[in-house]
Enzyme design. Structure first.
Site, short mmCIF file in Angstrom:
data_model
loop_
_atom_site.label_atom_id
_atom_site.label_comp_id
_atom_site.label_asym_id
_atom_site.label_seq_id
_atom_site.Cartn_x
_atom_site.Cartn_y
_atom_site.Cartn_z
N TYR A 21 0.20 -8.11 -6.11
CA TYR A 21 0.80 -7.11 -5.46
C TYR A 21 2.33 -6.70 -5.18
CZ TYR A 21 1.32 -4.37 -1.03
OH TYR A 21 1.69 -3.13 -0.28
N SER A 72 6.23 0.07 -0.51
CA SER A 72 6.23 -1.48 -0.03
C SER A 72 7.92 -1.93 0.08
CB SER A 72 5.71 -2.41 -0.39
OG SER A 72 5.50 -3.17 0.66
N LYS A 101 3.44 -2.75 -7.21
CA LYS A 101 4.09 -1.75 -6.74
C LYS A 101 5.88 -1.62 -7.79
CE LYS A 101 2.34 -1.23 -3.40
NZ LYS A 101 0.81 0.47 -3.05
P1 NAD Z 1 -6.06 0.01 3.55
O1 NAD Z 1 -6.53 -0.80 2.93
O2 NAD Z 1 -6.07 0.20 5.15
O3 NAD Z 1 -5.67 1.35 2.97
C1 NAD Z 1 -6.62 1.58 1.12
C2 NAD Z 1 -6.86 2.49 1.47
O4 NAD Z 1 -7.69 2.28 0.16
C3 NAD Z 1 -8.75 1.67 2.17
O5 NAD Z 1 -9.17 2.76 2.61
C4 NAD Z 1 -9.50 1.79 0.44
O6 NAD Z 1 -10.75 1.86 1.36
C5 NAD Z 1 -9.28 2.43 0.28
N1 NAD Z 1 -9.05 2.39 -1.82
C6 NAD Z 1 -8.81 0.75 -2.77
N2 NAD Z 1 -8.42 0.84 -3.75
C7 NAD Z 1 -9.47 2.38 -3.85
C8 NAD Z 1 -9.65 2.66 -5.16
N3 NAD Z 1 -9.98 2.05 -6.04
N4 NAD Z 1 -10.09 3.89 -4.96
C9 NAD Z 1 -10.51 4.80 -4.06
N5 NAD Z 1 -10.14 4.23 -2.45
C10 NAD Z 1 -9.49 2.72 -2.78
O7 NAD Z 1 -4.43 -0.03 3.63
P2 NAD Z 1 -2.84 1.22 4.23
O8 NAD Z 1 -2.48 -0.69 4.89
O9 NAD Z 1 -3.61 2.01 4.40
O10 NAD Z 1 -2.23 0.56 3.53
C11 NAD Z 1 -2.07 1.81 1.95
C12 NAD Z 1 -0.86 2.16 1.39
O11 NAD Z 1 0.18 1.44 1.45
C13 NAD Z 1 -1.38 0.88 0.79
O12 NAD Z 1 -0.99 1.12 -0.87
C14 NAD Z 1 -0.49 -0.40 0.45
O13 NAD Z 1 -0.69 -1.01 -1.23
C15 NAD Z 1 0.61 0.35 0.72
N6 NAD Z 1 1.25 -0.40 2.09
C16 NAD Z 1 0.86 -0.94 3.13
C17 NAD Z 1 1.96 -1.58 3.68
C18 NAD Z 1 0.91 -2.42 4.90
O14 NAD Z 1 1.31 -3.20 6.03
N7 NAD Z 1 0.14 -1.77 6.11
C19 NAD Z 1 2.47 -1.56 3.66
C20 NAD Z 1 3.28 -1.72 3.22
C21 NAD Z 1 2.92 -0.76 1.83
C1 WQD Z 2 5.16 -10.73 9.57
C2 WQD Z 2 5.74 -12.09 10.10
C3 WQD Z 2 4.98 -13.77 9.22
C4 WQD Z 2 0.36 -14.07 10.51
C5 WQD Z 2 3.79 -8.11 4.11
C6 WQD Z 2 3.49 -7.97 2.92
C7 WQD Z 2 4.23 -6.28 3.33
C8 WQD Z 2 3.60 -5.17 3.75
C9 WQD Z 2 3.81 -5.71 5.37
C10 WQD Z 2 1.79 -4.39 1.79
C11 WQD Z 2 6.12 -12.78 8.93
C12 WQD Z 2 4.13 -14.53 10.70
C13 WQD Z 2 2.02 -13.66 10.73
C14 WQD Z 2 0.01 -15.32 11.71
C15 WQD Z 2 3.12 -15.43 12.29
N1 WQD Z 2 2.40 -5.15 3.39
N2 WQD Z 2 2.66 -14.23 11.11
N3 WQD Z 2 1.99 -15.28 12.16
O1 WQD Z 2 4.11 -10.84 5.88
O2 WQD Z 2 6.49 -9.05 6.25
O3 WQD Z 2 4.39 -8.59 5.02
O4 WQD Z 2 2.80 -7.26 5.28
O5 WQD Z 2 3.26 -4.22 1.60
O6 WQD Z 2 4.27 -7.10 1.26
O7 WQD Z 2 4.02 -9.11 2.63
O8 WQD Z 2 3.74 -9.08 7.21
O9 WQD Z 2 2.65 -9.26 8.91
O10 WQD Z 2 1.99 -10.84 7.28
O11 WQD Z 2 4.24 -11.48 9.05
O12 WQD Z 2 3.45 -16.19 12.68
O13 WQD Z 2 -1.07 -15.22 11.72
O14 WQD Z 2 4.63 -12.11 10.85
O15 WQD Z 2 5.17 -15.23 9.32
O16 WQD Z 2 7.35 -13.77 9.60
P1 WQD Z 2 4.87 -9.20 6.44
P2 WQD Z 2 2.76 -10.31 8.31
#
Ligand code: NAD
Ligand code: WQD
Length: 344
Positions: free
Chosen positions: A153, A129, A157
């Protein structure tokens, strides 16, 4: 590149990014094995993946932290590579429940890697991330920037990335792609799969979508006094289908090239919260009432990628813009206002 006889393990494959990546993998000819314990997703997502792709998926409803269950998954399928999405991802919750986050996110990683090592699989793609850049000193962010974490979190990572660096150093036969995602949004163009958060969304776009559909009354914009063009936060929103395709590019690179990679997956464009609201209003034809409130603790002003390394290393670049992200997210939200149906 022969994809047709390769089997990919997708942990967390029922989740937001995993479901979209599974569709792309199936479409490219890979066989897909999903492991998900549904802690943050529903089995219906897997049925819809199959519907879109017109192919079946092998689903194992198990915890990726369970070494015995994971051993059985590897007994049942000739797994060539794994894409490890499974993790808990709510930043605020990770501050309240650090042990749960470290245990789930790190145990699952170690169990998958250990099982792969025992079975001779050596190709691994990891969901990292942009959070690993902490509060970046400049934008756009490239992969050489210093790494830090401000919550459990993000720390999980960072530790995971360190584990993978140590593994590759010790065992050069491993091929690891560490992909640092920026802000994934949007949904598959079919409207059949998308993001289905539990309860009130933490992230901007799902919240905006729920305001547009009338489930939530108004958006709170966290901070209007950042050092950005309009005072609101600036982020690199990336279409989840572009992101999914980045995983295919990473797998191809691992299979074809003799090295591991760490790259940003972003578009390189920064859009503000107000830009995102306006784009969603245009896509949905609905007003998004909002008020500007205090900053959210831990937020940063601006975060967007330099995406050049992904193009250089993987031959991948994002194709979709903010308008398309909003159009696709609206199609998903408006046709599935309550997300996936619960099990009967
Ligand atoms: P999500 O929660 O929709 O998907 C994660 C999936 O993993 C879910 O289906 C959950 O049920 C499953 N899961 C969690 N723990 C588990 C376990 N121990 N065993 C089996 N299944 C398990 O999240 P996402 O947005 O699809 O994110 C996927 C990956 O990408 C994650 O590693 C997350 O940290 C990373 N990521 C997400 C974002 C984002 O903003 N969505 C940004 C950067 C990184
Ligand atoms: C985006 C912008 C908020 C909600 C997060 C995690 C990051 C990654 C992606 C996993 C910011 C603003 C948000 C609301 C708002 N996840 N906001 N009102 O914070 O950039 O990233 O998700 O790895 O680790 O921190 O994403 O969508 O929460 O926020 O004004 O109700 O929207 O302040 O500027 P963020 P976000």
């Amino acid at each position: 590149m022969t994809r047709t006889n390769k089997t990919i393990l997708v942990t967390g494959g029922a989740g937001f990014i995993g479901s979209h990546t599974s569709v792309e993998l199936l479409g490219a000819g890979y066989d897909v094995v999903i492991v998900d314990n549904f802690v943050n997703s529903k089995p219906e997502a897997v049925r819809r993946i199959e519907r879109i792709a017109g192919r079946t998926v092998a689903l194992h409803a198990v915890d990726a932290c369970d070494p015995v269950a994971m051993g059985r998954v590897f007994d049942a399928h000739p797994i060539d590579a794994a894409i490890h999405f499974a993790a808990l991802k709510a930043v605020g919750e990770s501050v309240q429940k650090p042990l749960e986050y470290y245990r789930n996110n790190l145990d699952s990683l170690l169990v998958v890697l250990d099982t792969m090592r025992a079975r001779g699989a050596r190709h691994f793609v990891f969901s990292s991330s942009a959070t690993v850049y902490g509060n970046p000193h400049a934008v756009p962010i490239d992969e050489t920037f210093p790494l830090s974490a401000t919550n459990p979190y993000g720390q999980s990572k960072l530790i995971a990335e360190q584990i993978l660096r140590d593994l590759v150093r010790a065992s050069p036969d491993w091929r690891v792609a560490t992909l640092r995602y920026f802000n994934p949004v949007g949904a598959h163009e079919s409207g059949l799969i998308g993001e289905d958060p539990n309860g009130i969304p933490n992230n901007l776009m799902p919240y905006v979508a729920q305001v547009a559909v009338g489930k939530l009354p108004k958006l709170r914009v966290f901070g209007g006094d950042y050092d950005t063009p309009d005072g609101t936060g600036v982020r690199d929103f990336i279409h989840v289908v572009d992101l999914a395709r980045g995983h295919l590019a990473a797998l191809d690179a691992l299979f074809e090239q003799d090295r591991s990679v760490t790259v940003n997956l972003g578009t390189g464009n920064g859009y503000s919260v107000l830009d995102a609201i306006r784009a969603f209003e245009a896509a949905s034809g609905r007003p998004i009432p909002y008020e500007i409130v205090d900053r959210r603790p831990g937020d940063i002003a601006s975060c967007y990628a330099n995406p050049d390394a992904a193009e250089r290393e993987l031959g991948w670049r994002a194709a979709f813009g903010l308008e398309r992200m909003c159009v696709d997210q609206w199609r998903w939200q408006s046709t599935n206002p309550d997300g996936y149906p619960a099990e009967a």
